[in-house]
Design a protein around this motif. Structure first.
Motif, PDB file in Angstrom:
ATOM      1  N   GLU A 174     -25.587  38.429  26.610  1.00 22.43           N
ATOM      2  CA  GLU A 174     -25.923  39.417  27.644  1.00 22.43           C
ATOM      3  C   GLU A 174     -26.861  38.607  28.844  1.00 22.43           C
ATOM      4  O   GLU A 174     -26.682  38.480  29.825  1.00 22.43           O
ATOM      5  CB  GLU A 174     -26.888  40.555  27.223  1.00 22.43           C
ATOM      6  N   ASP A 175     -27.747  37.652  28.205  1.00 19.60           N
ATOM      7  CA  ASP A 175     -28.372  36.908  29.448  1.00 19.60           C
ATOM      8  C   ASP A 175     -27.600  35.946  30.148  1.00 19.60           C
ATOM      9  O   ASP A 175     -27.966  35.706  31.338  1.00 19.60           O
ATOM     10  CB  ASP A 175     -29.649  36.277  28.784  1.00 19.60           C
ATOM     11  N   PHE A 176     -26.746  35.507  29.314  1.00 18.43           N
ATOM     12  CA  PHE A 176     -25.860  34.446  29.997  1.00 18.43           C
ATOM     13  C   PHE A 176     -25.258  34.960  31.041  1.00 18.43           C
ATOM     14  O   PHE A 176     -24.885  34.353  31.965  1.00 18.43           O
ATOM     15  CB  PHE A 176     -25.085  33.642  28.760  1.00 18.43           C
ATOM     16  N   GLN A 177     -24.310  36.079  30.751  1.00 19.77           N
ATOM     17  CA  GLN A 177     -23.405  36.638  31.531  1.00 19.77           C
ATOM     18  C   GLN A 177     -24.152  37.686  32.721  1.00 19.77           C
ATOM     19  O   GLN A 177     -23.688  38.071  33.728  1.00 19.77           O
ATOM     20  CB  GLN A 177     -22.579  37.784  30.620  1.00 19.77           C
ATOM     21  N   ALA A 178     -25.471  37.543  32.847  1.00 22.96           N
ATOM     22  CA  ALA A 178     -26.445  38.307  33.687  1.00 22.96           C
ATOM     23  C   ALA A 178     -25.975  37.989  35.103  1.00 22.96           C
ATOM     24  O   ALA A 178     -26.201  38.543  36.276  1.00 22.96           O
ATOM     25  CB  ALA A 178     -27.511  38.525  33.124  1.00 22.96           C
ATOM     26  N   ASN A 179     -25.693  36.594  35.170  1.00 22.01           N
ATOM     27  CA  ASN A 179     -25.427  35.756  36.263  1.00 22.01           C
ATOM     28  C   ASN A 179     -24.150  35.306  36.368  1.00 22.01           C
ATOM     29  O   ASN A 179     -23.932  34.260  35.451  1.00 22.01           O
ATOM     30  CB  ASN A 179     -26.718  34.932  36.423  1.00 22.01           C
ATOM     31  N   PRO A 180     -23.164  35.654  36.848  1.00 25.18           N
ATOM     32  CA  PRO A 180     -21.988  34.960  37.035  1.00 25.18           C
ATOM     33  C   PRO A 180     -21.882  33.677  37.300  1.00 25.18           C
ATOM     34  O   PRO A 180     -20.659  32.927  37.090  1.00 25.18           O
ATOM     35  CB  PRO A 180     -21.000  35.974  38.000  1.00 25.18           C
ATOM     36  N   ASN A 181     -22.995  33.198  37.976  1.00 22.68           N
ATOM     37  CA  ASN A 181     -22.808  31.726  38.535  1.00 22.68           C
ATOM     38  C   ASN A 181     -22.922  30.838  37.297  1.00 22.68           C
ATOM     39  O   ASN A 181     -22.549  29.468  37.274  1.00 22.68           O
ATOM     40  CB  ASN A 181     -23.659  31.419  39.487  1.00 22.68           C
ATOM     41  N   ARG A 182     -23.640  31.319  36.091  1.00 22.68           N
ATOM     42  CA  ARG A 182     -23.849  30.529  34.986  1.00 22.68           C
ATOM     43  C   ARG A 182     -22.290  30.134  34.534  1.00 22.68           C
ATOM     44  O   ARG A 182     -22.058  29.161  34.087  1.00 22.68           O
ATOM     45  CB  ARG A 182     -24.801  31.109  34.059  1.00 22.68           C
ATOM     46  N   VAL A 183     -21.636  31.538  34.369  1.00 22.87           N
ATOM     47  CA  VAL A 183     -20.144  31.319  33.800  1.00 22.87           C
ATOM     48  C   VAL A 183     -19.400  30.517  34.323  1.00 22.87           C
ATOM     49  O   VAL A 183     -18.591  29.545  34.078  1.00 22.87           O
ATOM     50  CB  VAL A 183     -19.853  32.637  33.596  1.00 22.87           C
ATOM     51  N   ALA A 184     -19.563  30.307  35.987  1.00 22.81           N
ATOM     52  CA  ALA A 184     -18.830  29.439  36.806  1.00 22.81           C
ATOM     53  C   ALA A 184     -19.122  28.111  36.511  1.00 22.81           C
ATOM     54  O   ALA A 184     -18.140  27.069  36.479  1.00 22.81           O
ATOM     55  CB  ALA A 184     -19.284  29.973  38.397  1.00 22.81           C
ATOM     56  N   ILE A 185     -20.315  27.708  36.297  1.00 25.07           N
ATOM     57  CA  ILE A 185     -20.505  26.492  36.238  1.00 25.07           C
ATOM     58  C   ILE A 185     -20.072  25.791  34.875  1.00 25.07           C
ATOM     59  O   ILE A 185     -19.395  24.815  34.996  1.00 25.07           O
ATOM     60  CB  ILE A 185     -22.172  26.306  35.937  1.00 25.07           C
TER      61      ILE A 185
END
Length: 256
Positions: A151-162
């Motif tokens: 949940e923490d990881f997905q809270a910011n879509p830019n982390r997923v994008a990286i």
């Protein structure tokens, strides 16, 4: 700077004396050792197989003490617990940790009952320690513990994008790693950056400070790694770690 003590906590089994030398050479040296053993291994049994098993564990602990005492300068200690129930394991580990909360802890979960090994593994998670296992061929393996909540990881879509950007890179080098320089990663993320905190601002371009914050989170969670580009003392590159690759697969599957 004072070096931290390195404490190994081991589940008692018939081969604990064999796993110790492998652990100190392949996982970490040991300044102190604790062996967690159930009370019942010192009870005699009318069942020959059970008695043989208990005798083997007792002998292994005795050999470990003889073997490890000259190496572990602060001693080798046997901690007897009532049973392998989690509450007893928790109490024993807490007492050890309370006496030295600043040490580095390593949990050997190779031997003992399944409940004891699982209990020690859970304690390794609680105390942010390093759990490890010695397999039947004598190979030492650290057990990776996820450092991030999805949940923490997905809270910011830019982390997923990286992670997606790094995952698209062609593996290269001796380690067959997926890497990208900081300049290129910044450039590619800028093209698909999503403003999260202030969606109403006119300037929604990616800033250095935001980029550094995003990569710092991923580094702390061991989802990416960083190093200097070969031949440069300034330019860094980022590497997709196995944990990062698995996390990306998981969130991608979860999102379907």
């Amino acid at each position: 700077m004072t070096k931290k003590e390195k404490i190994h906590i081991m589940s008692a089994g018939a081969n604990v004396h064999n796993t110790f030398p492998i652990a100190i050479y392949n996982i970490s040296p040991a300044s102190e050792v604790y062996v967690i053993a159930e009370k019942r291994i010192y009870d005699d049994s009318n069942n020959p197989k059970i008695q043989d098993s208990r005798d083997a564990i007792r002998k292994s602990i005795w050999i470990l003490k003889e073997l490890a005492s000259p190496i572990a300068k602060k001693g080798v200690h046997e901690v007897i617990i009532e049973s392998d129930m989690l509450d007893h394991i928790k109490d024993a580990i807490f007492e050890i940790y309370k006496n030295n909360p600043n040490a580095e802890y390593y949990f050997n979960v190779s031997g003992g009952t399944k409940a004891l090994s699982i209990g020690l593994f859970m304690m390794a998670i609680w105390f942010e320690a390093t759990p490890y296992h010695i397999d039947m061929e004598g190979t030492a393996n650290e057990i990776s513990i996820p450092k991030v909540h999805i949940e923490d990881f997905q809270a910011n879509p830019n982390r997923v994008a990286i992670l997606k950007i790094l995952n698209r890179q062609k593996p290269s080098g001796d380690g067959n790693l997926k890497t990208l320089s900081r300049i290129k990663l910044f450039e590619k993320l800028s093209a698909e950056y999503t403003a999260v905190r202030d969606k109403n601002r006119e300037d929604k371009t990616l800033k250095d400070g935001v980029f550094n914050s995003l990569t710092r989170d991923l580094l702390d969670w061991n989802l990416i790694d960083e190093r200097y580009v070969e031949g440069s003392k300034k330019e860094k590159e980022y590497i997709l770690t196995p944990d990062g690759e698995f996390t990306l697969k998981f969130v991608t599957l979860k999102g379907k």
